[in-house]
Design an enzyme around this catalytic site. Sequence first.
Site, mmCIF file in Angstrom:
data_model
loop_
_atom_site.group_PDB
_atom_site.id
_atom_site.type_symbol
_atom_site.label_atom_id
_atom_site.label_comp_id
_atom_site.label_asym_id
_atom_site.label_seq_id
_atom_site.Cartn_x
_atom_site.Cartn_y
_atom_site.Cartn_z
ATOM 1 N N GLY A 1 30.335 2.524 12.300
ATOM 2 C CA GLY A 1 29.124 2.966 11.618
ATOM 3 C C GLY A 1 27.869 2.235 12.048
ATOM 4 O O GLY A 1 26.883 2.198 11.303
ATOM 5 N N GLN A 2 27.882 1.657 13.259
ATOM 6 C CA GLN A 2 26.656 0.970 13.710
ATOM 7 C C GLN A 2 25.527 1.989 13.839
ATOM 8 O O GLN A 2 25.670 3.018 14.514
ATOM 9 C CB GLN A 2 26.888 0.260 15.057
ATOM 10 C CG GLN A 2 25.652 -0.541 15.488
ATOM 11 C CD GLN A 2 25.888 -1.413 16.726
ATOM 12 O OE1 GLN A 2 26.980 -1.425 17.295
ATOM 13 N NE2 GLN A 2 24.857 -2.133 17.130
ATOM 14 N N ASN B 1 28.919 -4.648 12.676
ATOM 15 C CA ASN B 1 29.456 -3.348 13.049
ATOM 16 C C ASN B 1 29.247 -3.125 14.535
ATOM 17 O O ASN B 1 28.214 -3.521 15.088
ATOM 18 C CB ASN B 1 28.757 -2.237 12.245
ATOM 19 C CG ASN B 1 29.142 -2.254 10.786
ATOM 20 O OD1 ASN B 1 30.311 -2.452 10.456
ATOM 21 N ND2 ASN B 1 28.178 -2.056 9.903
ATOM 22 N N HIS C 1 23.130 -7.391 14.464
ATOM 23 C CA HIS C 1 22.710 -7.973 13.186
ATOM 24 C C HIS C 1 23.949 -8.291 12.383
ATOM 25 O O HIS C 1 24.884 -7.499 12.325
ATOM 26 C CB HIS C 1 21.804 -7.000 12.417
ATOM 27 C CG HIS C 1 22.330 -5.600 12.355
ATOM 28 N ND1 HIS C 1 22.210 -4.719 13.410
ATOM 29 C CD2 HIS C 1 23.004 -4.941 11.384
ATOM 30 C CE1 HIS C 1 22.786 -3.574 13.091
ATOM 31 N NE2 HIS C 1 23.279 -3.690 11.868
ATOM 32 N N LEU C 2 23.948 -9.453 11.774
ATOM 33 C CA LEU C 2 25.055 -9.866 10.919
ATOM 34 C C LEU C 2 24.695 -9.509 9.472
ATOM 35 O O LEU C 2 23.699 -10.000 8.931
ATOM 36 C CB LEU C 2 25.296 -11.368 11.053
ATOM 37 C CG LEU C 2 26.495 -11.920 10.284
ATOM 38 C CD1 LEU C 2 27.803 -11.300 10.773
ATOM 39 C CD2 LEU C 2 26.551 -13.437 10.401
ATOM 40 N N HIS C 3 25.501 -8.627 8.871
ATOM 41 C CA HIS C 3 25.319 -8.315 7.455
ATOM 42 C C HIS C 3 25.873 -9.475 6.626
ATOM 43 O O HIS C 3 26.968 -9.990 6.916
ATOM 44 C CB HIS C 3 26.120 -7.070 7.063
ATOM 45 C CG HIS C 3 25.659 -5.788 7.673
ATOM 46 N ND1 HIS C 3 24.896 -4.867 6.993
ATOM 47 C CD2 HIS C 3 25.869 -5.247 8.898
ATOM 48 C CE1 HIS C 3 24.669 -3.818 7.763
ATOM 49 N NE2 HIS C 3 25.254 -4.017 8.936
ATOM 50 N N ASP D 1 18.227 -6.029 3.519
ATOM 51 C CA ASP D 1 18.542 -4.675 3.974
ATOM 52 C C ASP D 1 17.759 -3.668 3.136
ATOM 53 O O ASP D 1 17.648 -3.810 1.915
ATOM 54 C CB ASP D 1 20.048 -4.418 3.851
ATOM 55 C CG ASP D 1 20.487 -3.206 4.649
ATOM 56 O OD1 ASP D 1 21.193 -3.382 5.659
ATOM 57 O OD2 ASP D 1 20.117 -2.076 4.268
ATOM 58 N N ILE D 2 17.228 -2.641 3.802
ATOM 59 C CA ILE D 2 16.398 -1.650 3.102
ATOM 60 C C ILE D 2 17.231 -0.775 2.168
ATOM 61 O O ILE D 2 16.698 -0.193 1.224
ATOM 62 C CB ILE D 2 15.631 -0.782 4.145
ATOM 63 C CG1 ILE D 2 14.387 -0.171 3.549
ATOM 64 C CG2 ILE D 2 16.536 0.291 4.754
ATOM 65 C CD1 ILE D 2 13.440 0.429 4.574
#
Length: 114
Positions: free
Chosen positions: A93-94, A87, A100-102, A30-31
């Site tokens: 908060g998407q 999300n 995408h799975l965090h 993640d950035i």
Amino acid sequence: MSDCIFCKIIKKEIPAKIIYEDDKVIAFEDINPQAPVHLLVVPRKHIPTILDLTSEDNQLIGHIYLTANNLAKNKGISVSGFRTVFNCNKDAGQAVYHIHLHILGGRRMAWPPG
Ligand code: 5GP
Ligand code: ZN
């Protein structure tokens, strides 16, 4: 989708720290990490939200989770623990409408989440 940032990462049109990829998924850092380990597992297929999943995607979702397990083991956070999150829509908060799975780990997580 041409204006989707994750589709652009998948097509290597913009850079990312990719740590795993196969014919179905790609995983990268993640950035804006929210934990010492913060990875995203992203299907190559453009699916805007988890509400858009169909029975055709059953295997894909399983593959995303098995990929997350392997990455958590490789990153050394499987025993200490980690959190996985999809999300969905505004209240969650998407921000990127390509599922995408965090994977978050390397620190103690609060519950309930904020
Ligand atoms: P969401 O809020 O949609 O569940 O999460 C989107 C995530 O994607 C955020 O954690 C955000 O930091 C990350 N992100 C957004 N744009 C980029 C990007 O261009 N590259 C990378 N590596 N991560 C991104
Ligand atoms: Zn996309």
